[in-house]
Enzyme design. Structure first.
Site, PDB file in Angstrom:
ATOM      1  N   TYR B 108       0.810  -1.216   0.000  1.00  0.00           N
ATOM      2  CA  TYR B 108       0.000   0.000   0.000  1.00  0.00           C
ATOM      3  C   TYR B 108       0.844   1.266   0.000  1.00  0.00           C
ATOM      4  O   TYR B 108       0.475   2.265  -0.607  1.00  0.00           O
ATOM      5  CB  TYR B 108      -0.958   0.013   1.201  1.00  0.00           C
ATOM      6  CG  TYR B 108      -2.122  -0.912   1.000  1.00  0.00           C
ATOM      7  CD1 TYR B 108      -2.998  -0.724  -0.066  1.00  0.00           C
ATOM      8  CD2 TYR B 108      -2.351  -1.977   1.857  1.00  0.00           C
ATOM      9  CE1 TYR B 108      -4.063  -1.593  -0.275  1.00  0.00           C
ATOM     10  CE2 TYR B 108      -3.417  -2.842   1.668  1.00  0.00           C
ATOM     11  CZ  TYR B 108      -4.264  -2.639   0.599  1.00  0.00           C
ATOM     12  OH  TYR B 108      -5.311  -3.469   0.395  1.00  0.00           O
ATOM     13  N   GLU B 201       4.433 -26.961  17.866  1.00  0.00           N
ATOM     14  CA  GLU B 201       3.585 -26.579  16.726  1.00  0.00           C
ATOM     15  C   GLU B 201       2.289 -25.909  17.158  1.00  0.00           C
ATOM     16  O   GLU B 201       1.845 -24.935  16.562  1.00  0.00           O
ATOM     17  CB  GLU B 201       3.257 -27.825  15.873  1.00  0.00           C
ATOM     18  CG  GLU B 201       2.312 -27.522  14.715  1.00  0.00           C
ATOM     19  CD  GLU B 201       1.937 -28.755  13.895  1.00  0.00           C
ATOM     20  OE1 GLU B 201       2.604 -29.800  14.039  1.00  0.00           O
ATOM     21  OE2 GLU B 201       0.983 -28.673  13.119  1.00  0.00           O
ATOM     22  N   ASP B 253       2.703 -32.317  15.267  1.00  0.00           N
ATOM     23  CA  ASP B 253       1.743 -33.398  15.061  1.00  0.00           C
ATOM     24  C   ASP B 253       2.438 -34.538  14.325  1.00  0.00           C
ATOM     25  O   ASP B 253       3.428 -34.313  13.617  1.00  0.00           O
ATOM     26  CB  ASP B 253       0.570 -32.924  14.196  1.00  0.00           C
ATOM     27  CG  ASP B 253      -0.413 -32.061  14.982  1.00  0.00           C
ATOM     28  OD1 ASP B 253      -0.337 -32.086  16.233  1.00  0.00           O
ATOM     29  OD2 ASP B 253      -1.236 -31.375  14.333  1.00  0.00           O
TER      30      ASP B 253
END
Ligand SMILES: Nc1ncnc2c1ncn2[C@@H]1O[C@H](COP(=O)(O)OP(=O)(O)O)[C@@H](O)[C@H]1O
Ligand SMILES: [Mg+2]
Lengths: 502, 365
Positions: B108, B201, B253
């Site tokens: 921007y 995680e 995981d």
């Protein structure tokens, strides 16, 4: 059961089969009538050697707009017709002055008479013809056709004094028709006629009183075609029999060089040697079998020189360009005239053109304008040889992309245009003609390609320059700030070099 | 546990100086080229796939020998070059004014300078170009990603950001952990009692670890990667490992995606082949492994097609050539199961801390 036999006249035949001459329905009939009379007028003006002034007027008969009966009047400043031929010219089918071997619009002695015949069978009114060859007299005839006998019936003949030495013809008759359905085709026909006859003034007033005027842009006319002898490759047994009947010559040698196109004494001698016919043989003594063999040998002999194109009258590059500019108003016109060529002993010349941009409509397929002997062909485009050639070309090779505003024009001139129908609507696929059209179109397509490439180049340069002058100053500005300098670097020279480097 | 003092006391400050100097040098080079009547140009290593290779010594992806030249003489280059120069100018401004920005923000901001980017991906790409040209990460010139991860544990840092210069902070001071944002990324490490780092995680497990005082029980700093670790976080872990010499253990995981989170912390990604100091080659993936699903009899879900496709990809990936990875990939493919870190809750809330963690630390030490 016993069968009854009868004989019908040519007029009767065309009366029964008017479809094949284009008089299919009321709408086609108005179109065909205007077209045939205008073409007669153009032919006549060319014979007179004057730039044509043709005036066409179609009005409602007796203010009755419902009946679909119109009066058609076509006036020209052409050669006029010798008084004694006037009745037959319009009252007898297959009577005409254009059976000669040279390029003309009319061919069979059919068109104008068919229009009059159609008018007669739909309104039962006579046709009125006014004509003068520029002599001291103007002739006025009112004629009808005796269809069963194929003979004109003269209802009235008047002679006026021709004080102004006027020459030309006025044809006027009534017919049933459907102008409003025919209108788009009629206007298109006139526009295209004006295109290939840029030296003609054509004025049309329609039944609503609207005026359509197609003005000439030049007084120059293409050199008129010269009448020619039949070429040995183009004759058949019947033609040779007729020649034998009329020839005053007693020796084959003289017969050959006198009645055939492009046969010199030297070639005649060679041919006779080739075919084993004695030079002194009397042509009138040839028996039918010998005539058949003679025709076969003519076709087999390879040393006849190709027919000359003097009997043809193509439009020429300048007139073609003028016509396109005037009627299509494109941005670019490229024209090509091919060298004369022959098919089956008939000489022909192909002219091609491409018009691009300007007022040429964009979108869809190209607009194809087809012409034969300087008349527009408006029906059955997809069956025409030119259409097939265009379809078979790889236009992308020429930088042509879909939706470009492109018109393609193909004009074929010949002593014998190989129409597929009597209605003069499309040209058959003769390999010789096809090849010439192909070569002609390739040449103009290459011209278009050069134009498009150049324009693309110019536009790319413009875009290029604008990109450079947009971004280079930014690079200069921000690197100046990054480097912590006061003054911006000199980039004017860099920008100038972009401009010239190409 | 011995406290560790930062010897190179101002590494972050030094890096800042280097960044500013590199940016200025770039500007000077372009300026001089133009002054000499030359079209300005830059040269940088090519980031095309063919020029990215895995370097076993560095244990990360690097760029090869191929270079590309961006020259303003070339019509197709001039716009990206002008964008690059503007981005350098903007990065310089951020660095010298000690302000930070995000990728989106940069996109921007360009408009205020009549510079245009087609979309954010174009501006992101130009930022990566700038990283390649000056050989530094965008975080070095104060452009940070939106995603944030967190850290918790006994580490005292000293801020460098304006208004906080010299101010110290202990990273146990907030129970939710502290966000690894621009200020923390470039703070100096003062001292720590920790002797290891756990990278985790998932947020849920991170909070559990804080609650269970894992940082005290195990003498560890806890880093939440929040999924794929952002580059700032990877750099932060790198610093903890390099500057404080702390071993790093990673918990994810038990699925191909978790594995890859660990791998990117360890060996980095192809996207960052032009950068250094984002990887921690000695970090260890401690779990949860496919093996653990079997050994601990964890509740599991079947692998999806996409999981299996991903496993086959990883199998061929040069970063996965070591035995541990190959073995676990094979087991995943054999059992066709995956499990989440939370799966240990079936054995009670503290099982993972009391049983699993010590066992795994022992196993992977
Ligand atoms: N407007 C005209 N001016 C001069 N002669 C004309 C005109 N219209 C017709 N003719 C003559 O009448 C003949 C017959 O015309 P038409 O039936 O149209 O057949 P074609 O044009 O095929 O010869 C022409 O060959 C021509 O000699
Ligand atoms: Mg005619």
């Amino acid at each position: 059961m016993t069968q009854t036999f009868e004989e019908i006249s040519p007029a009767d035949f065309f009366y029964r089969n008017r479809d094949i001459a284009g008089f299919t329905n009321p709408s086609r009939a108005v179109f065909a009538s205007i077209r045939e009379l205008v073409e007669n007028s153009l032919d006549a003006a060319e014979i007179a050697g004057t730039p044509p002034d043709i005036y066409v007027r179609l009005t409602f008969e007796e203010d009755d707009q419902e009946s679909g009966i119109y009066k058609l009047r076509v006036e020209d400043n052409g050669s006029g017709i010798v008084s004694r031929h006037i009745p037959s010219a319009f009252g007898q089918v297959l009577f005409g002055s254009k059976y000669k071997l040279k390029q003309s619009r009319g061919t069979f002695g059919l068109g104008g008479t068919m229009a009059v015949l159609y008018g007669q069978i739909t309104t039962h009114k006579p046709a009125r013809i006014v004509s003068s060859t520029g002599s001291t007299k103007v002739y006025i005839y009112r004629v009808m056709i005796d269809i069963q006998r194929n003979k004109p019936i003269i209802l009235e003949r008047r002679v006026l004094l021709n004080k102004e030495q006027w020459h030309g013809t006025i044809v006027e008759f009534s017919l049933e028709g459907d102008y409003f359905r025919a209108m788009p085709k009629i206007l298109e026909y006139l526009k295209q006629t004006a295109l290939v006859n840029p030296y003609a003034n054509i004025t049309f007033i329609d039944p609503k009183g609207r005026l359509f005027k197609f003005s000439r842009v030049t007084e120059k006319m293409p050199p008129p075609p010269k009448e020619t002898l039949p070429h040995p490759y183009g004759v058949d047994v019947e033609m040779v029999k007729r020649l034998v009947r009329v020839t005053p010559h007693q020796k084959m040698m003289d017969f050959l060089s006198a009645h055939f196109h492009r046969v010199s004494e030297r070639i005649a001698e060679k041919f006779l040697e080739f075919s084993g016919i004695p030079k002194t043989r009397n042509p009138k003594k040839l028996d039918p079998q010998e005539i058949v063999r003679f025709v076969q040998m003519l076709k087999r002999f390879e040393e006849f020189r190709p027919p000359s194109a003097a009997c043809l009258s193509p439009l020429g590059k300048d007139l073609l360009t003028a016509g396109i500019l005037k009627e299509l108003k494109p941005e670019l016109t490229i024209v090509c005239q091919r060298k004369p060529s022959t098919y089956a002993g008939h000489p022909f010349i192909v002219e091609t053109a491409i018009a691009y941009g300007g007022e040429i409509p964009k979108g869809g397929d190209f607009v194809l304008y087809r012409f034969a002997n300087r008349i527009p062909l408006l029906y059955d485009e997809a069956s025409d040889v030119a259409f097939r050639v265009i379809k078979s070309m790889n236009w992308r090779r020429y930088k042509v992309s879909p939706n470009m505003p492109i018109a393609v024009l193909v004009h074929t001139c010949s002593t014998k245009i190989p129409y597929k129908t009597v209605g003069k609507e499309f040209i058959a696929d003769r390999p010789e003609i096809k090849r010439e059209i192909q070569n002609g179109l390739r040449e103009v397509a290459r011209g278009l390609q050069r134009f498009l490439s150049k324009r693309e180049h110019v536009e790319r340069e413009k875009r290029r320059l604008s990109v450079f002058s947009k971004y280079l100053p930014k690079i200069a500005k921000f690197s100046t700030e990054l480097a912590g300098r006061e003054r911006q670097p000199e980039i004017e020279k860099l920008l100038r070099s972009v401009n010239t480097s190409g | 546990m011995g406290e560790k003092q930062q010897d190179d006391s101002a590494s972050a400050v030094k890096k800042k100086k280097e960044t500013v100097a590199n940016l200025e040098k770039l500007g000077q080079r372009l300026y001089d080229q133009m002054e000499q009547g030359e079209f300005p140009w830059v040269k940088m290593p090519s980031r095309s796939i063919e020029n990215i290779r895995y370097n076993p010594d560095l244990r990360q992806y690097v760029l090869g020998e191929r270079f590309v030249k961006r020259s303003a003489r070339n019509i197709r280059h001039i716009r990206p070059l002008s964008q690059l120069v503007w981005t350098a100018f903007f990065a310089h401004k951020l660095s010298t004014q000690r302000k930070t920005s995000t990728l989106r923000d940069v996109y921007y901001s360009a408009q205020a300078y009549q510079m245009s980017f087609k979309d954010q991906s174009e501006s992101d790409n130009v930022i990566t170009d700038l990283e390649t040209v000056i050989g530094l990460a965008r975080e070095d010139f104060n452009v940070f990603p939106e995603e944030r991860s967190a850290i918790f544990g006994d580490l005292t840092i000293e801020y460098n950001v304006p208004g906080y210069e010299g101010k110290r902070m202990n990273l146990t001071s907030h129970p939710d952990g502290l966000m690894i944002g621009p200020a923390l990324t470039y703070s100096e490490f003062v001292k720590t009692s920790a002797d290891k780092v756990f990278a985790i995680e998932k947020g849920g497990l991170f909070t559990r670890f804080v609650e269970e005082k894992v940082h005290e029980k195990f003498n560890a700093l806890l880093v939440l990667t929040a999924g794929q670790a952002p580059r700032a976080t990877r750099h932060f872990i790198h610093r903890l490992n390099k500057e404080l010499e702390l071993p790093v253990y990673i918990f994810t995981d038990a699925d191909p995606w978790g594995m890859h989170i660990a791998m990117v912390i360890i060996s980095g990604s192809a996207n960052a082949a032009h950068l250094r100091d984002l990887t921690t080659p000695d970090a260890i993936w401690s779990g949860v492994w496919a093996t653990d699903i079997i050994n601990y009899d964890l509740p599991s879900d079947p692998l999806t097609e996409i999981d299996i496709k991903r496993l086959h990809e990883l199998q061929r990936d040069p970063r996965y050539k070591d035995e541990l990875w190959q073995r676990e990939i094979k087991i995943f493919l054999k059992i066709r199961k995956k499990a989440e870190q939370e799966a240990f809750s079936r054995y009670g809330l503290t099982y993972i801390v009391d049983e699993y963690l010590p066992a795994k630390l022992e196993e992977t030490r």
